[in-house]
Scaffold this motif. Structure first.
Motif, PDB file in Angstrom:
ATOM      1  N   ALA A 272      29.137  39.581  42.103  1.00 55.17           N
ATOM      2  CA  ALA A 272      29.818  38.757  41.095  1.00 55.17           C
ATOM      3  C   ALA A 272      30.222  37.384  41.621  1.00 55.17           C
ATOM      4  CB  ALA A 272      31.061  39.483  40.586  1.00 55.17           C
ATOM      5  N   ALA A 273      30.065  37.147  42.917  1.00 59.43           N
ATOM      6  CA  ALA A 273      30.526  35.886  43.515  1.00 59.43           C
ATOM      7  C   ALA A 273      29.763  34.696  42.949  1.00 59.43           C
ATOM      8  CB  ALA A 273      30.358  35.944  45.032  1.00 59.43           C
ATOM      9  N   ARG A 274      30.477  33.646  42.624  1.00 58.96           N
ATOM     10  CA  ARG A 274      29.886  32.417  42.104  1.00 58.96           C
ATOM     11  C   ARG A 274      30.385  31.222  42.912  1.00 58.96           C
ATOM     12  NH1 ARG A 274      27.357  35.827  40.448  1.00 58.96           N
ATOM     13  NH2 ARG A 274      26.856  36.421  38.295  1.00 58.96           N
ATOM     14  N   SER A 290      41.941  34.595  39.590  1.00 54.78           N
ATOM     15  CA  SER A 290      40.695  34.651  40.350  1.00 54.78           C
ATOM     16  C   SER A 290      40.970  34.868  41.832  1.00 54.78           C
ATOM     17  CB  SER A 290      39.914  33.333  40.180  1.00 54.78           C
ATOM     18  OG  SER A 290      39.625  33.084  38.822  1.00 54.78           O
ATOM     19  N   LEU A 291      39.997  35.467  42.490  1.00 53.49           N
ATOM     20  CA  LEU A 291      39.995  35.544  43.948  1.00 53.49           C
ATOM     21  C   LEU A 291      39.086  34.430  44.428  1.00 53.49           C
ATOM     22  CD1 LEU A 291      40.498  36.810  46.728  1.00 53.49           C
ATOM     23  CD2 LEU A 291      38.656  38.435  46.234  1.00 53.49           C
ATOM     24  N   ILE A 292      39.620  33.566  45.268  1.00 50.73           N
ATOM     25  CA  ILE A 292      38.921  32.333  45.642  1.00 50.73           C
ATOM     26  C   ILE A 292      38.836  32.229  47.152  1.00 50.73           C
ATOM     27  CG2 ILE A 292      39.028  29.798  45.511  1.00 50.73           C
ATOM     28  CD1 ILE A 292      40.693  30.226  42.917  1.00 50.73           C
ATOM     29  N   VAL A 331      35.531  34.939  42.286  1.00 54.25           N
ATOM     30  CA  VAL A 331      35.254  36.071  41.398  1.00 54.25           C
ATOM     31  C   VAL A 331      36.516  36.314  40.586  1.00 54.25           C
ATOM     32  CG1 VAL A 331      33.552  37.222  42.889  1.00 54.25           C
ATOM     33  CG2 VAL A 331      35.992  37.735  43.167  1.00 54.25           C
ATOM     34  N   PRO A 332      36.392  36.968  39.439  1.00 52.92           N
ATOM     35  CA  PRO A 332      37.611  37.343  38.699  1.00 52.92           C
ATOM     36  C   PRO A 332      38.480  38.272  39.540  1.00 52.92           C
ATOM     37  CG  PRO A 332      35.670  37.555  37.302  1.00 52.92           C
ATOM     38  CD  PRO A 332      35.166  37.301  38.690  1.00 52.92           C
TER      39      PRO A 332
END
Length: 333
Positions: A272-274, A290-292, A331-332
């Motif tokens: 899911a990583a963007r 979000s997890l950043i 990712v969320p």
């Protein structure tokens, strides 16, 4: 605010403090100061190495408070297990034996010593101080490991595993070890645990019987804990399964705890990583938790923050030293 980042040499005392409250069987965080210092040095060298493929690196991450600098937890990633010596597991298999004269078919379970995971990566060493087990902080450091992998994908294998602590009593004794290991090593589980933490598990593989072991011959106390996580590890197992890890009958040869496996690219957080560029710092109407992550290797930082439309909330951005125009992976939450 808590931020996940690489451990530093100065974190030795904090990590040693965490190690002293983990309990038995937590071999990735030894209470031996020299052994832990060696692991920190191994980690620092791994972050600094220029590698194109996984070799034998260890990356230790810590959960650090942005204001006080206090360390509230840790998590680790091993780039390639089985690099220095074979990585042994027990594989639990099933077979049946039949006797026509008696009209009986007897199902049997066997423990087979295998090296099926050689070359895989491993996540481990996840431990959070009891004072900070709230507000999803454990998920922050657990999932930060997967975003570290996504950001440095070439440094890790196609398969990834995680070993969970097996069952032991309040005195640190393991029924599984007492039934098998103690007979071959002449030491208690806590003694073997300390030796394993300081010197690695090769001594177990050297002396452990290579022939299959019929579980029916083991005491009931040992059979009952095969493949079972320590009660304190059930939450960790749930997080691993939510990430995409599965139990497929592999066991730790030390205490019989479960070993779970996954394809690295199919992990929920990795897939899911963007990648984005921070357009601006400030509030956004469509911001979502979000997890950043920002930075690479020794400059890696991971944190929770609201984000939407390329806009990153100001307070967490300042705490994590993220500027407009910087590339991030997210990712969320």
């Amino acid at each position: 605010m808590w931020i996940v980042e690489p451990a530093r040499a100065g974190d030795l005392e904090a990590l040693l403090g965490l190690a002293r409250i983990t309990g038995s069987g937590f071999t990735n965080l030894p209470t031996d100061e020299a052994a832990l210092a060696a692991r920190l040095d191994w980690s620092t060298r791994s972050f600094s190495r220029d590698v194109e493929a996984p070799e034998d690196e260890l990356y230790i991450l810590v959960l650090r408070h942005s204001e006080t600098g206090a360390v509230g937890g840790t998590g680790m990633i091993f780039s390639r297990i089985g690099a220095r010596w074979p990585f042994y597991s027990y594989k639990l298999s099933q077979m049946s034996q039949a006797c026509r004269e008696l009209g009986r078919v007897v199902p049997l379970s066997l423990l087979n010593l295998v090296t099926d995971h050689d070359g895989a990566s491993e996540v481990g060493g996840l431990f959070l101080h009891p004072d900070h087990r709230s507000a999803g902080i454990g998920k922050l450091i657990a999932r930060a490991r997967y975003l570290f992998i996504a950001r440095h994908r070439a440094r890790f294998g196609e398969k990834i595993i995680a070993e969970l602590r097996g069952v032991s009593d309040e005195e640190g004794n393991s029924p599984f070890w007492d039934a098998i290991g103690r007979a071959f090593f002449g030491m208690s589980f806590p003694e073997a645990d300390r030796f394993n933490a300081a010197h690695g598990s090769q001594f177990i593989a050297d002396l452990m019987p290579r022939q299959p072991i019929y579980t029916a011959l083991l005491p009931e106390a040992a059979r009952a804990v095969i493949g079972q996580p320590h009660p304190k590890g059930k939450g960790a197992l749930a997080m691993l399964e939510a990430e995409g890890f599965v139990q497929d009958n592999y066991l730790d040869i030390f205490d019989g705890g479960p070993t779970v496996t996954a394809r690295t690219d199919r992990l929920r957080t990795v897939s899911a990583a963007r990648t984005s560029v921070v357009a601006r710092i400030g509030d956004a109407d469509d911001a979502v938790p979000s997890l950043i992550t920002a930075g690479k290797l020794l400059d890696f930082r991971a944190f929770f923050a609201p984000m939407g439309g390329g806009c990153l909330a100001a307070a967490p951005a300042a705490a994590a030293r993220v500027l407009a125009g910087e590339e991030i992976i997210h990712v969320p939450a």
